[in-house]
Design a protein around this motif. Structure first.
Motif, PDB file in Angstrom:
ATOM      1  N   LEU A 125      48.073  41.972  34.167  1.00 43.99           N
ATOM      2  CA  LEU A 125      49.350  41.648  33.517  1.00 43.99           C
ATOM      3  C   LEU A 125      49.158  40.596  32.434  1.00 43.99           C
ATOM      4  O   LEU A 125      49.712  40.700  31.332  1.00 43.99           O
ATOM      5  N   ASP A 126      48.372  39.577  32.744  1.00 46.13           N
ATOM      6  CA  ASP A 126      48.152  38.502  31.783  1.00 46.13           C
ATOM      7  C   ASP A 126      47.396  38.989  30.553  1.00 46.13           C
ATOM      8  O   ASP A 126      47.543  38.427  29.455  1.00 46.13           O
ATOM      9  N   ALA A 127      46.595  40.030  30.727  1.00 42.84           N
ATOM     10  CA  ALA A 127      45.776  40.529  29.623  1.00 42.84           C
ATOM     11  C   ALA A 127      46.491  41.571  28.769  1.00 42.84           C
ATOM     12  O   ALA A 127      46.036  41.875  27.660  1.00 42.84           O
ATOM     13  N   ALA A 128      47.574  42.127  29.270  1.00 41.50           N
ATOM     14  CA  ALA A 128      48.238  43.230  28.577  1.00 41.50           C
ATOM     15  C   ALA A 128      49.320  42.729  27.622  1.00 41.50           C
ATOM     16  O   ALA A 128      49.901  41.663  27.808  1.00 41.50           O
ATOM     17  N   PHE A 162      40.000  44.389  30.346  1.00 41.10           N
ATOM     18  CA  PHE A 162      41.327  44.175  29.764  1.00 41.10           C
ATOM     19  C   PHE A 162      41.395  42.816  29.064  1.00 41.10           C
ATOM     20  O   PHE A 162      41.975  42.688  27.980  1.00 41.10           O
ATOM     21  N   GLU A 163      40.795  41.822  29.666  1.00 41.85           N
ATOM     22  CA  GLU A 163      40.859  40.466  29.107  1.00 41.85           C
ATOM     23  C   GLU A 163      40.106  40.344  27.786  1.00 41.85           C
ATOM     24  O   GLU A 163      40.429  39.491  26.958  1.00 41.85           O
ATOM     25  N   LEU A 164      39.107  41.188  27.572  1.00 42.39           N
ATOM     26  CA  LEU A 164      38.266  41.080  26.380  1.00 42.39           C
ATOM     27  C   LEU A 164      38.692  41.977  25.227  1.00 42.39           C
ATOM     28  O   LEU A 164      38.066  41.960  24.166  1.00 42.39           O
ATOM     29  N   HIS A 165      39.735  42.764  25.401  1.00 44.72           N
ATOM     30  CA  HIS A 165      40.202  43.589  24.282  1.00 44.72           C
ATOM     31  C   HIS A 165      40.548  42.702  23.079  1.00 44.72           C
ATOM     32  O   HIS A 165      41.103  41.608  23.227  1.00 44.72           O
TER      33      HIS A 165
END
Length: 585
Positions: free
Chosen positions: A262-265, A234-237
């Motif tokens: 949550l932080d990545a979305a 998720f973080e690397l999207h």
């Protein structure tokens, strides 16, 4: 004295009304209870059923209906009390016996549950739902009497494929055709409106020139095995080209792993209070391009959301190791090892082929600086430690026979086995002794937080994989810890995952094609400390240089595949098998 009422002069309809006995008060109460149950007003349904019971105290069905209302509220003790009332009135009714077994199963009283399921198996042997629950309970106990009449049980499940838990069958037998038949039949019984009413009602424009909206659906956005694999994903999207939506139906409290997600979305949607149809409508309102189901048929899954069409392109990914059988599920993410070309017929979805391994991993996970000693874990200091840290319900007599032979062949060696204290450990000790191996050659490990689990893994010498359902997350964790994983690929996707994982980490020499080769490979490694050490050093070097833990490249490849899928939709083309390679897949 009153004269009898004369009705001959009345019309027939009036005579019928006068001569028909007044309805039982219980009848109206039961009807009201049924309506309340349909409306999910379980306290009101229970109230009407209880009042009806006062008129019909010997009505076992009313006891069962009251129990069912308690079941819906997960008040299992009260449900059990009322089902026992039904059973007292009808001691051989298989419906009540099976329902009691189900409640005991949900209460984790598996030994007691097995007794009730076995009783039903004797009374109503063709009951496929009961057979599925019996198999699941016995496998969860490592009670291998479940395999003695496996052929008959599989016949029953095959004759009524819509009934029972699909995941249980994945563990019980390596049969890709059977798995597909079961889930396809199961989905046919689900009423959806996907193709009739909402399949093309999408508030969106083609993706060319704009960000692609991807929605992930799960209840595992917390400290769960899926998130230990996916958090970095998720973080690397690429936020310049993709918007990430999270649809979370978990009721778990927030933790560090959920906060990472949550932080990545871009958008987080808590949906646990919404109905399946409303979730799909919400996703369509969000103008999703792609909906990704991370659950399939695993615990607490909600596949019907996708029957209602949450997005133009829908993908089954990571959580469930097999086809969903759903016409509305367009794609399944795999690779050339897990789904070779000849294996596609066992999927209702088209395959999105990742160029290396289908499984994502988190390369930001730290290696533990310190860990326990062998003495801390009750392991011998100077002997070979074979390891089985798969879930115990994946283990069958087929693997265990080989493992016990290995213990006999390798002096002083032990099997390090993951199981909670109690009946499971007792059953494994019993099975070892039945094969001529002293019970103390099995060293048990309990469950613990993931960081502690990762820290203890390097104490093992050789990880022995299971057959019908391989190690998945456990395989990549074990390799990350420098421990070789000996595996034998089977036919179905679940039986080929570990082969994909070890291939992606550059160690295909750990794959055995037959049971005989599996035994020989494990025995050779056990007898050759230098070869084991060379494998450990190779794994350590390969972590940084092979695809398995190259999370950055994995996410780029994953996004490229998703882009091909949605562009194909925008071009008016039906789903098809897709890869990143040029030419026909």
């Amino acid at each position: 004295m009153n004269k009898p009422l004369r009705t001959k002069h009345l019309p027939k309809s009036a005579r019928r009304r006068l001569e028909t006995p007044a309805p039982s008060p219980a009848l109206a109460l039961k009807a009201e209870a049924g309506r309340a149950f349909i409306e999910a007003d379980y306290p009101r349904a229970r109230d009407f059923a209880t009042r009806a019971l006062a008129f019909e105290p010997d009505n076992a069905t009313l006891h069962a209906e009251i129990a069912s209302s308690f079941m819906q509220e997960k008040k299992y003790e009260l449900a059990l009390k009322h089902l026992m009332g039904a059973l007292k009135l009808e001691p051989t009714n298989p419906k009540w016996l099976s329902a009691i077994g189900t409640i005991l199963f949900l209460m984790d009283k598996l030994t007691d549950a097995v007794g009730f399921f076995e009783a039903v198996y004797q009374i109503e042997p063709e009951n496929a739902m009961n057979v599925s629950r019996l198999v699941q309970s016995q496998m969860n106990l490592c009670d291998w009497t479940v395999y003695k009449d496996q052929k008959n049980k599989l016949r029953i499940l095959d004759n009524d494929p819509a009934n029972g838990d699909p995941f249980t069958t994945l563990l019980y037998v390596d049969d890709a055709a059977l798995q597909k038949k079961r889930v396809v039949s199961k989905t046919k019984n689900k009423v959806t409106i996907s193709e009739r009413k909402v399949a093309r009602k999408f508030n969106r424009t083609p993706v060319a020139g704009r960000k692609i909206r991807i929605g992930y659906f799960s209840c595992d956005f917390f400290n769960h095995a899926t998130m230990f694999l996916m958090a970095r994903h998720f973080e690397l999207h690429d936020r310049d080209n993709y918007e990430i939506y999270i649809y979370d139906y978990s009721r778990e409290p927030s933790d560090v792993m959920r906060q990472r997600v949550l932080d990545a979305a871009d958008c987080y949607r808590p949906i646990h209070n919404l109905k399946d149809e409303d979730v799909a409508e919400l996703a369509r309102g969000d103008s999703l391009d792609i909906a990704i189901d991370l659950k399939g048929y695993t615990k607490d899954a909600r596949p019907t959301i996708f029957g209602f069409r949450a997005a133009p392109v829908q993908i089954s990914y990571l959580g469930y190791p097999g086809t969903t059988g759903m016409p509305a599920m367009d794609y399944f993410v795999a690779d050339a090892v897990t789904v070779p070309k000849e294996g596609r017929r066992h999927f209702s979805e088209k395959i999105l082929y990742m160029p290396n391994c289908y499984q994502v991993n988190d390369n930001s996970r730290p290696h533990p600086e310190t860990g326990p000693t062998r003495a801390d874990m009750g392991l011998p200091e100077d002997a070979v430690v074979f390891c089985s840290f798969n879930n115990h319900n994946k283990v069958s007599p087929a693997e265990f026979d080989i493992w016990m032979d290995l213990l006999k062949e390798v002096d002083g060696s032990v099997l390090w086995f993951l199981a909670v204290p109690g009946v499971i450990r007792d059953n494994i000790r019993k099975e070892a002794e039945a094969r001529g191996v002293p019970a103390d050659r099995i060293v048990f490990a309990g469950r613990c937080p993931t960081p502690h689990h990762i820290a203890r893994l390097p104490l093992a010498d050789i990880f022995l994989d299971t057959f019908a359902c391989n190690a998945h997350t456990t395989a990549s964790e074990t390799l990350w810890s420098g421990v070789p994983v000996v595996t034998k690929p089977g036919q179905q996707f679940a039986a080929r995952v570990a082969a994909s994982v070890v291939t992606a980490v550059g160690c295909p020499e750990l794959i055995a094609e037959t049971e005989e080769e599996y035994r020989a490979l494990a025995l050779r490694l056990a007898r050759n400390a230098e070869e084991r050490q060379a494998l450990r050093e190779k794994l350590k070097a390969n972590i940084a240089t092979t695809p398995l833990y190259d999370t950055e490249q994995y996410v780029r490849d994953f996004e490229a595949l998703l882009t091909k899928a949605i562009q194909r939709y925008d071009d008016g083309l039906k789903p098809d098998h897709l890869s990143l390679a040029e030419g026909k897949v």
